[in-house]
Design a protein around this motif. Structure first.
Motif, mmCIF file in Angstrom:
data_model
loop_
_atom_site.group_PDB
_atom_site.id
_atom_site.type_symbol
_atom_site.label_atom_id
_atom_site.label_comp_id
_atom_site.label_asym_id
_atom_site.label_seq_id
_atom_site.Cartn_x
_atom_site.Cartn_y
_atom_site.Cartn_z
ATOM 1 N N ARG A 122 0.879 -1.177 0.000
ATOM 2 C CA ARG A 122 0.000 0.000 0.000
ATOM 3 C C ARG A 122 0.905 1.212 0.000
ATOM 4 N NH1 ARG A 122 -5.460 -0.138 0.715
ATOM 5 N NH2 ARG A 122 -5.317 1.888 1.666
ATOM 6 N N SER A 123 0.412 2.276 -0.543
ATOM 7 C CA SER A 123 1.221 3.496 -0.556
ATOM 8 C C SER A 123 0.355 4.683 -0.193
ATOM 9 C CB SER A 123 1.873 3.695 -1.924
ATOM 10 O OG SER A 123 0.880 3.895 -2.903
ATOM 11 N N GLY A 124 1.029 5.740 0.204
ATOM 12 C CA GLY A 124 0.352 6.977 0.545
ATOM 13 C C GLY A 124 1.347 8.115 0.480
ATOM 14 N N ASP A 125 0.843 9.318 0.662
ATOM 15 C CA ASP A 125 1.740 10.465 0.637
ATOM 16 C C ASP A 125 1.213 11.556 1.543
ATOM 17 O OD1 ASP A 125 0.202 12.630 -1.067
ATOM 18 O OD2 ASP A 125 -0.001 10.756 -2.167
ATOM 19 N N LYS A 126 2.126 12.404 1.943
ATOM 20 C CA LYS A 126 1.784 13.577 2.732
ATOM 21 C C LYS A 126 2.866 14.601 2.466
ATOM 22 C CE LYS A 126 -0.022 15.023 7.065
ATOM 23 N NZ LYS A 126 -1.357 14.695 7.450
ATOM 24 N N GLY A 127 2.480 15.752 1.969
ATOM 25 C CA GLY A 127 3.460 16.771 1.629
ATOM 26 C C GLY A 127 4.352 16.271 0.506
ATOM 27 N N ASN A 128 5.642 16.291 0.732
ATOM 28 C CA ASN A 128 6.607 15.854 -0.268
ATOM 29 C C ASN A 128 7.220 14.501 0.123
ATOM 30 O OD1 ASN A 128 8.077 15.994 -2.616
ATOM 31 N ND2 ASN A 128 9.640 17.338 -1.787
ATOM 32 N N LEU A 142 4.193 -7.890 12.943
ATOM 33 C CA LEU A 142 3.168 -7.893 11.893
ATOM 34 C C LEU A 142 3.697 -8.472 10.584
ATOM 35 C CD1 LEU A 142 1.704 -4.321 12.445
ATOM 36 C CD2 LEU A 142 0.764 -6.508 13.227
ATOM 37 N N HIS A 143 4.992 -8.782 10.558
ATOM 38 C CA HIS A 143 5.655 -9.220 9.319
ATOM 39 C C HIS A 143 5.416 -8.181 8.227
ATOM 40 C CE1 HIS A 143 5.174 -13.120 11.457
ATOM 41 N NE2 HIS A 143 6.456 -13.158 11.143
ATOM 42 N N ALA A 144 5.734 -6.951 8.542
ATOM 43 C CA ALA A 144 5.524 -5.860 7.588
ATOM 44 C C ALA A 144 6.684 -4.880 7.675
ATOM 45 C CB ALA A 144 4.215 -5.137 7.897
ATOM 46 N N MET A 145 6.850 -4.119 6.621
ATOM 47 C CA MET A 145 7.842 -3.041 6.618
ATOM 48 C C MET A 145 7.232 -1.843 5.920
ATOM 49 S SD MET A 145 10.603 -4.495 3.821
ATOM 50 C CE MET A 145 10.767 -6.096 4.554
ATOM 51 N N ASN A 146 7.713 -0.678 6.295
ATOM 52 C CA ASN A 146 7.229 0.563 5.695
ATOM 53 C C ASN A 146 8.439 1.378 5.273
ATOM 54 O OD1 ASN A 146 4.956 2.354 5.109
ATOM 55 N ND2 ASN A 146 5.936 3.702 6.565
ATOM 56 N N PHE A 147 8.395 1.880 4.051
ATOM 57 C CA PHE A 147 9.452 2.738 3.527
ATOM 58 C C PHE A 147 8.929 4.160 3.442
ATOM 59 C CE2 PHE A 147 10.622 -1.417 2.083
ATOM 60 C CZ PHE A 147 11.992 -1.425 2.191
ATOM 61 N N ASN A 170 5.058 7.118 1.363
ATOM 62 C CA ASN A 170 5.347 5.915 2.152
ATOM 63 C C ASN A 170 4.763 4.706 1.441
ATOM 64 O OD1 ASN A 170 2.809 4.937 3.487
ATOM 65 N ND2 ASN A 170 2.769 7.050 4.178
ATOM 66 N N ILE A 171 5.496 3.610 1.553
ATOM 67 C CA ILE A 171 5.128 2.373 0.871
ATOM 68 C C ILE A 171 5.269 1.230 1.863
ATOM 69 C CG2 ILE A 171 5.669 0.820 -1.037
ATOM 70 C CD1 ILE A 171 7.121 3.298 -2.323
ATOM 71 N N SER A 172 4.184 0.522 2.099
ATOM 72 C CA SER A 172 4.254 -0.643 2.977
ATOM 73 C C SER A 172 4.407 -1.900 2.129
ATOM 74 C CB SER A 172 3.001 -0.739 3.849
ATOM 75 O OG SER A 172 1.859 -0.935 3.032
ATOM 76 N N VAL A 173 5.121 -2.869 2.671
ATOM 77 C CA VAL A 173 5.314 -4.167 2.015
ATOM 78 C C VAL A 173 4.988 -5.236 3.053
ATOM 79 C CG1 VAL A 173 6.955 -5.691 0.857
ATOM 80 C CG2 VAL A 173 7.125 -3.209 0.533
ATOM 81 N N ILE A 174 4.014 -6.089 2.729
ATOM 82 C CA ILE A 174 3.551 -7.100 3.659
ATOM 83 C C ILE A 174 3.507 -8.450 2.933
ATOM 84 C CG2 ILE A 174 1.668 -7.813 5.198
ATOM 85 C CD1 ILE A 174 1.230 -4.415 4.167
ATOM 86 N N PRO A 175 4.267 -9.425 3.406
ATOM 87 C CA PRO A 175 4.257 -10.727 2.720
ATOM 88 C C PRO A 175 2.898 -11.416 2.864
ATOM 89 C CG PRO A 175 5.499 -10.902 4.759
ATOM 90 C CD PRO A 175 5.141 -9.452 4.584
ATOM 91 N N TYR A 176 2.542 -12.171 1.841
ATOM 92 C CA TYR A 176 1.319 -12.967 1.918
ATOM 93 C C TYR A 176 1.440 -14.057 2.974
ATOM 94 C CZ TYR A 176 0.057 -10.827 -2.537
ATOM 95 O OH TYR A 176 -0.246 -9.933 -3.526
ATOM 96 N N HIS A 177 2.661 -14.547 3.189
ATOM 97 C CA HIS A 177 2.891 -15.621 4.158
ATOM 98 C C HIS A 177 4.087 -15.260 5.038
ATOM 99 C CE1 HIS A 177 3.627 -19.570 5.864
ATOM 100 N NE2 HIS A 177 2.404 -19.873 5.490
ATOM 101 N N PRO A 178 3.981 -15.431 6.351
ATOM 102 C CA PRO A 178 5.085 -15.080 7.260
ATOM 103 C C PRO A 178 6.415 -15.762 6.925
ATOM 104 C CG PRO A 178 3.111 -15.575 8.522
ATOM 105 C CD PRO A 178 2.816 -15.915 7.088
ATOM 106 N N ASP A 179 6.368 -16.919 6.277
ATOM 107 C CA ASP A 179 7.614 -17.604 5.921
ATOM 108 C C ASP A 179 8.474 -16.797 4.945
ATOM 109 O OD1 ASP A 179 6.940 -19.719 7.538
ATOM 110 O OD2 ASP A 179 6.305 -21.035 5.894
ATOM 111 N N CYS A 180 7.899 -15.823 4.280
ATOM 112 C CA CYS A 180 8.648 -14.991 3.323
ATOM 113 C C CYS A 180 9.336 -13.800 3.997
ATOM 114 C CB CYS A 180 7.714 -14.484 2.223
ATOM 115 S SG CYS A 180 7.029 -15.793 1.215
ATOM 116 N N TRP A 181 9.059 -13.578 5.268
ATOM 117 C CA TRP A 181 9.556 -12.399 5.976
ATOM 118 C C TRP A 181 11.074 -12.259 5.916
ATOM 119 C CZ3 TRP A 181 8.721 -7.759 7.406
ATOM 120 C CH2 TRP A 181 9.393 -7.164 8.470
#
Length: 82
Positions: free
Chosen positions: A18-24, A70-75, A27-38
């Motif tokens: 998922r992605s979003g923005d604020k100002g300049n 959460l097995h997630a990352m945000n850039f 942010n991009i989140s990346v979430i694996p479909y399965h925790p084994d890919c973390w």
């Protein structure tokens, strides 16, 4: 012939985003479909690789935030939006 250690798989096959923005800032989140890919995503989806993908936008900073429970990352990419 590719061996398992050389197999190339598109990120979209392993994770959703998922992605979003604020100002300049974007942010991009990346979430694996399965925790084994973390662990693989931790190794392969780095700040440097994300910076390279968005090189044309010339981010001043790319920061990766990990959410391991959460097995997630945000850039967060600074100075990439017009």
């Amino acid at each position: 012939m590719n061996t398992p250690s050389q197999l190339i798989v598109p990120l979209r096959a392993l994770a959703h985003s998922r992605s979003g923005d604020k100002g300049n800032r974007s942010n991009i989140s990346v979430i694996p479909y399965h925790p084994d890919c973390w662990d693989l995503l931790l190794e392969q989806v780095t700040e440097q690789r994300v910076r390279a993908l968005f090189e044309a936008r010339r981010p001043s900073l790319v920061t990766r935030y990990l959410l391991p429970r959460l097995h997630a990352m945000n850039f967060v990419l600074d100075d990439v939006l017009d």
